[in-house]
Design a protein around this motif. Structure first.
Motif, PDB file in Angstrom:
ATOM      1  N   UNK A 118       0.828  -1.210   0.000  1.00  0.00           N
ATOM      2  CA  UNK A 118       0.000   0.000   0.000  1.00  0.00           C
ATOM      3  C   UNK A 118       0.861   1.258   0.000  1.00  0.00           C
ATOM      4  N   UNK A 119       1.927   1.247   0.779  1.00  0.00           N
ATOM      5  CA  UNK A 119       2.824   2.402   0.831  1.00  0.00           C
ATOM      6  C   UNK A 119       3.491   2.624  -0.525  1.00  0.00           C
ATOM      7  N   UNK A 120       3.903   1.501  -1.157  1.00  0.00           N
ATOM      8  CA  UNK A 120       4.561   1.612  -2.450  1.00  0.00           C
ATOM      9  C   UNK A 120       3.611   2.183  -3.511  1.00  0.00           C
ATOM     10  N   UNK A 121       2.375   1.750  -3.530  1.00  0.00           N
ATOM     11  CA  UNK A 121       1.408   2.260  -4.503  1.00  0.00           C
ATOM     12  C   UNK A 121       1.063   3.730  -4.261  1.00  0.00           C
ATOM     13  N   UNK A 122       0.946   4.113  -2.995  1.00  0.00           N
ATOM     14  CA  UNK A 122       0.639   5.505  -2.676  1.00  0.00           C
ATOM     15  C   UNK A 122       1.799   6.426  -3.057  1.00  0.00           C
ATOM     16  N   UNK A 123       3.019   5.942  -2.853  1.00  0.00           N
ATOM     17  CA  UNK A 123       4.182   6.735  -3.238  1.00  0.00           C
ATOM     18  C   UNK A 123       4.229   6.933  -4.754  1.00  0.00           C
ATOM     19  N   UNK A 124       3.889   5.889  -5.487  1.00  0.00           N
ATOM     20  CA  UNK A 124       3.839   5.998  -6.948  1.00  0.00           C
ATOM     21  C   UNK A 124       2.776   7.017  -7.381  1.00  0.00           C
ATOM     22  N   UNK A 125       1.643   7.024  -6.719  1.00  0.00           N
ATOM     23  CA  UNK A 125       0.569   7.965  -7.058  1.00  0.00           C
ATOM     24  C   UNK A 125       0.988   9.413  -6.789  1.00  0.00           C
ATOM     25  N   UNK A 159       0.720   9.318   3.220  1.00  0.00           N
ATOM     26  CA  UNK A 159       1.836   8.389   3.053  1.00  0.00           C
ATOM     27  C   UNK A 159       2.784   8.453   4.249  1.00  0.00           C
ATOM     28  N   UNK A 160       3.080   9.635   4.741  1.00  0.00           N
ATOM     29  CA  UNK A 160       3.990   9.784   5.883  1.00  0.00           C
ATOM     30  C   UNK A 160       3.406   9.120   7.119  1.00  0.00           C
ATOM     31  N   UNK A 161       2.098   9.313   7.340  1.00  0.00           N
ATOM     32  CA  UNK A 161       1.472   8.695   8.523  1.00  0.00           C
ATOM     33  C   UNK A 161       1.501   7.174   8.428  1.00  0.00           C
ATOM     34  N   UNK A 162       1.220   6.641   7.248  1.00  0.00           N
ATOM     35  CA  UNK A 162       1.248   5.183   7.109  1.00  0.00           C
ATOM     36  C   UNK A 162       2.664   4.635   7.268  1.00  0.00           C
ATOM     37  N   UNK A 166       4.343   1.768  10.076  1.00  0.00           N
ATOM     38  CA  UNK A 166       4.945   0.504   9.663  1.00  0.00           C
ATOM     39  C   UNK A 166       6.432   0.458   9.971  1.00  0.00           C
ATOM     40  N   UNK A 167       7.145   1.534   9.604  1.00  0.00           N
ATOM     41  CA  UNK A 167       8.601   1.541   9.749  1.00  0.00           C
ATOM     42  C   UNK A 167       9.018   2.638  10.711  1.00  0.00           C
ATOM     43  N   UNK A 168      10.303   2.747  10.882  1.00  0.00           N
ATOM     44  CA  UNK A 168      10.860   3.774  11.758  1.00  0.00           C
ATOM     45  C   UNK A 168      10.887   5.107  11.022  1.00  0.00           C
ATOM     46  N   UNK A 169      10.911   6.241  11.747  1.00  0.00           N
ATOM     47  CA  UNK A 169      10.915   7.549  11.093  1.00  0.00           C
ATOM     48  C   UNK A 169      12.115   7.772  10.180  1.00  0.00           C
ATOM     49  N   UNK A 170      13.212   7.017  10.402  1.00  0.00           N
ATOM     50  CA  UNK A 170      14.385   7.220   9.561  1.00  0.00           C
ATOM     51  C   UNK A 170      14.147   6.783   8.120  1.00  0.00           C
TER      52      UNK A 170
END
Length: 828
Positions: A118-125, A159-162, A166-170
């Motif tokens: 989901x993150x990858x698709x949103x980044x592409x959009x 995207x930033x919130x998702x 999932x991952x660390x802020x870095x």
């Protein structure tokens, strides 16, 4: 070499692929189980390994491959790849290709519901939205670009919130966040939403995680400059300059140039000079050099202006010479390459750069020439010498022509002509330009012979010069050869379809030839090019008026007054058209507006006075007739109309005083004496006898004068008839010519031959209307319908013309002045 080549036999021509399925049965591994010889060999001692477990050593003391040491069998690396493994020795089937294992397992399907996907698709959009925003901006759709940028910003925050969940802020994609914010700020700025753009830039600049974000303070300075907040603009430019390393020289030079321009706008010329001098010492360029000259001009430093002009001339253009685009040989390949690069984008960019350099140099020379020396002529000469010693040698002639134009602006026509005559022996281009201007000058002075000769010289020097052809057409037009003039104008249009002067002139020519449809077509084409040209709008309206289409004429005149709302002639023409259509209220509105902007037009004043008398508001008509009396103090009819208005409004005492004043100024006016006699009789004044005696004496003198004139006509009638008979139609033609010459142009802005007849007929109609206004059935108006006494001699005379200058005479007598022709042939 041919021994490996095998030719196909002739018998195999029908089957080219025969023999390919033949194979040696020795290699058939599928039938090995049924091959008894092979199975027997496997069972014998030849197919088995020695059962001994003793280690076998080679002659060199190294264990042999496949030997067993200490009870552990070493892998047989030499035969593993062929499928001979230890498991095969235990009775497993021989499968060197691994076919017994079956097909490979299928690929693992993507889990679209996973957070990473989901993150990858949103980044592409988000990336797609940023690209679409940039494309919309480049296509000029700024509103769509802003909407896409806002949508990208919203999706990027999601995207930033998702990603934080999932991952660390870095692991947050800072580059994507930066590009989204930067694009959003740029789109805000393009849509002139400067407050929002500044806020977005502040978000980027204040975020320490963005590297090199401080450079965006240049953009913030540009926004403050657009908002005319010059102090903040300079502040942000300097902050950006501090954060850009010295290795980026070009960027630093551009920022310093912005700082210098901002100082010029604030009037801090000394600070601007410091910035531009630093630029010219580090990396000289045309804009900085020109701005430096402007700064020195503002402070009035003559010597520094000269030095700055020399620096501007010395700026390298960094473009190729024109010789590069000339083929040195007849090689077709070389000619093809040169033809391809002769007008490519690089060549166009070089032309633009050269044109910009010439523009800066010419403008700077025209600016400083009048102030660097004691006279502008000496200043121009100095600039010409500097230009001749530089790479811009061809600009020297243009500067000389500008010198002549400066003489024209100072009304020094002789010097202008002398300067232009110096170019008669130059090359064809310069000679044509100089001859064109000389023809224009002589045409303005009504010296059509000289204008024609120089127009011929200009055309012969450069047959494709539209200005020269237009001037030639003008001189032919002045001689009355309208058909030939139209040919010259058409040729000018064929050489340059954007020559609006020629198109305008050909429209006037068609009007002269009474080809109204073609004239209208020309003016409509010109209107499509010059949308707000008042002259073109007037000509269209005038053509429709001549074609007896008042509705279209009114419509175009309405467009005209939307362009020039204070033009009194256009307003009075609208009033006249509405008056002819019977719409008195609209006519009054436009006549009144015309009078408000120009209260000295006798025709407008006369119509307004007559309108108020018609509507029984005589007291309002008084001020208009008083205004007419101020304009024409020797015309007694205006003062008689003032007195008549006083009498009709019931103010007999004021009317009597006015008549007495008129009698004092015009003692031989019979009309005034008649009114005085009747007024004094009705009121019972003693002066009635005195006025009656004067009236009788004047009437008797008038009768004697008429008898003398009548007797003189009878005595000279026969001789004059003889003279007329001998002269024939020639005398009549001369008289008509004198009458035509007396016609004056109605308006210097919108000159037209058709106006004279309409204006004269309108004047006669209004005069007749005024004479008939006070009705013959009233006791004091019995003689008002007669002509005003002709015995009074006007000292100047109504038709007397004072001496005129050449320009004024041209405007009044010529049916197409240079304002109409629009042949502004002086180079810009």
């Amino acid at each position: 070499m041919m021994q490996n080549v095998h030719l196909a036999p002739e018998t195999d021509e029908d089957d080219l692929y025969s023999g390919y399925n033949d194979y040696n049965p020795t290699y058939d591994t599928e039938e090995l189980e049924n091959d008894t010889a092979f199975q027997q060999a496997v069972r014998t001692s030849h197919g088995r390994r020695p059962p001994s477990k003793t280690s076998l050593t080679s002659s060199l003391g190294r264990p042999m491959t496949g030997a067993i040491q200490d009870g552990v069998a070493r892998p047989m690396t030499a035969v593993r790849a062929a499928g001979f493994t230890k498991a095969a020795l235990r009775g497993s089937a021989f499968d060197p290709l691994g076919q017994s294992r079956g097909p490979a397992p299928p690929l693992e399907a993507k889990n679209e519901d996973s957070p990473e996907e989901k993150i990858r698709q949103l980044e592409k959009k988000v990336n797609e939205l940023v690209e679409e925003s940039c494309i919309a901006n480049s296509c000029g759709d700024l509103k769509l670009a802003l909407e896409k940028a806002k949508d990208a910003g919203r999706k990027e925050r999601v995207l930033v919130r998702q990603r934080e969940q999932v991952t660390t802020p870095e692991n947050i994609n800072l580059d994507l966040t930066y590009s989204v914010l930067f694009n959003l700020a740029s789109q805000y700025s393009a849509n002139e939403m400067y407050a929002e753009a500044l806020n977005t830039y502040q978000v980027i600049v204040k975020n320490k995680m963005f590297s090199n974000a401080g450079r965006l303070k240049v953009n913030m300075g540009n926004i403050y400059l657009k908002q005319r907040n010059y102090s903040k603009a300079i502040k942000f430019y300097r902050m950006a300059l501090d954060q850009i390393p010295s290795v980026h020289k070009e960027m630093r030079i551009k920022i310093m140039q912005n700082i210098g321009v901002t100082f010029i706008k604030t009037g801090q010329y000394s600070d601007a000079i410091n910035s531009f001098e630093h630029i010219m010492s580090m990396a000289p360029n045309l804009k900085a050099g020109f701005n430096l000259i402007l700064s020195y001009f503002a402070v009035g430093d003559r010597e520094k202006m000269k030095k700055a002009f020399q620096k501007l001339i010395a700026v390298p253009l960094e473009i190729d010479e024109d010789d590069k685009y000339i083929s040195p040989s007849d090689d077709p390949h070389t000619n093809l390459v040169i033809e391809a690069i002769k007008n490519d984008h690089l060549r166009q960019m070089e032309r633009e750069r050269k044109a910009m350099a010439e523009k800066y140099i010419m403008t700077a020379a025209k600016l400083i020439a009048p102030v660097i020396e004691t006279s502008f002529a000496i200043g121009y000469d100095w600039c010409v010498e500097v230009v001749k010693a530089s790479q811009y040698v061809e600009l020297a002639n243009d500067l000389e022509i500008n010198k002549a134009i400066t003489y024209l602006r100072q009304k020094d026509f002789n010097q202008a002509v002398e300067t232009l005559k110096m170019f008669e022996k130059k090359d064809s281009r310069v000679k044509s330009a100089a001859a064109t201007n000389l023809s224009f000058l002589y045409y303005l002075e009504n010296e059509f012979t000289q204008a024609n000769s120089y127009a011929d010289l200009a055309v012969n020097s450069d047959r494709y010069n539209p200005s020269a052809l237009t001037n030639k057409g003008n001189t032919v037009f002045a001689n009355g050869d309208y058909e030939k003039a139209a040919e010259f104008y058409k040729e000018a249009l064929r050489n340059d379809s954007s020559c609006t002067e020629a198109l305008y002139n050909i429209g006037l020519t068609y009007k002269k030839l009474n080809r109204l449809d073609e004239a209208l077509d020309c003016f409509l084409k010109l209107h499509a090019i010059l949308r707000n040209s008042a002259q073109v709008l007037y000509q269209i309206a005038n053509v429709y008026e001549i074609m007896e289409d008042p509705n279209q004429s009114i419509e175009w005149l309405m467009q005209l007054i939307s362009v020039v709302p204070t033009d009194s002639r256009a307003l009075s023409k609208l009033g006249e058209l509405y008056d002819n259509e019977g719409d008195k209220s609209q006519a009054f509105q436009y006549y009144y507006e015309s009078y408000r902007y120009f209260p000295s037009n006798i025709e407008v004043i006369e119509w307004l006075g007559a309108y108020y008398i018609d509507t029984q508001f005589c007291e309002k008509a008084i001020k208009y007739f008083e205004r007419a009396a101020l304009i024409q103090p020797t015309q007694v009819k205006w003062q008689l109309m003032v007195a008549s208005c006083y009498r009709r409004s019931g103010n007999y005492q004021k009317a009597l005083d006015t008549y007495k004043e008129i009698h004092r100024k015009f003692p031989e006016n019979v009309e005034c004496l008649r009114f005085l006699v009747r007024l004094c009789t009705d009121i019972g004044l003693k002066e009635v006898q005195e006025y009656a005696t004067k009236l009788k004496r004047l009437e008797k003198m008038k009768e004697i004068r008429e008898q003398r004139i009548k007797s003189g006509r009878d005595s000279t009638g026969s001789s004059r008839s003889k003279r007329e008979g001998s002269a024939g139609s020639g005398a009549y033609d001369l008289r008509v010519g004198r009458e035509l010459k007396c016609h004056q142009v109605q308006s210097p802005h919108f000159t037209d031959s058709g106006q004279n007849s309409s204006a004269s007929s309108k004047g006669e109609r209004l005069s007749a209307k005024l004479r008939s206004l006070p009705g013959t059935n009233e006791p004091y108006e019995s003689s008002s319908n007669k002509e005003i006494d002709a015995s009074y001699v006007d000292p100047l005379g109504p038709q007397t013309e004072r001496p005129k200058t050449a320009a004024k005479k041209r405007i009044e007598e010529d049916d197409f002045a240079d304002e109409e022709l629009g042949d502004d042939l002086l180079p810009e």
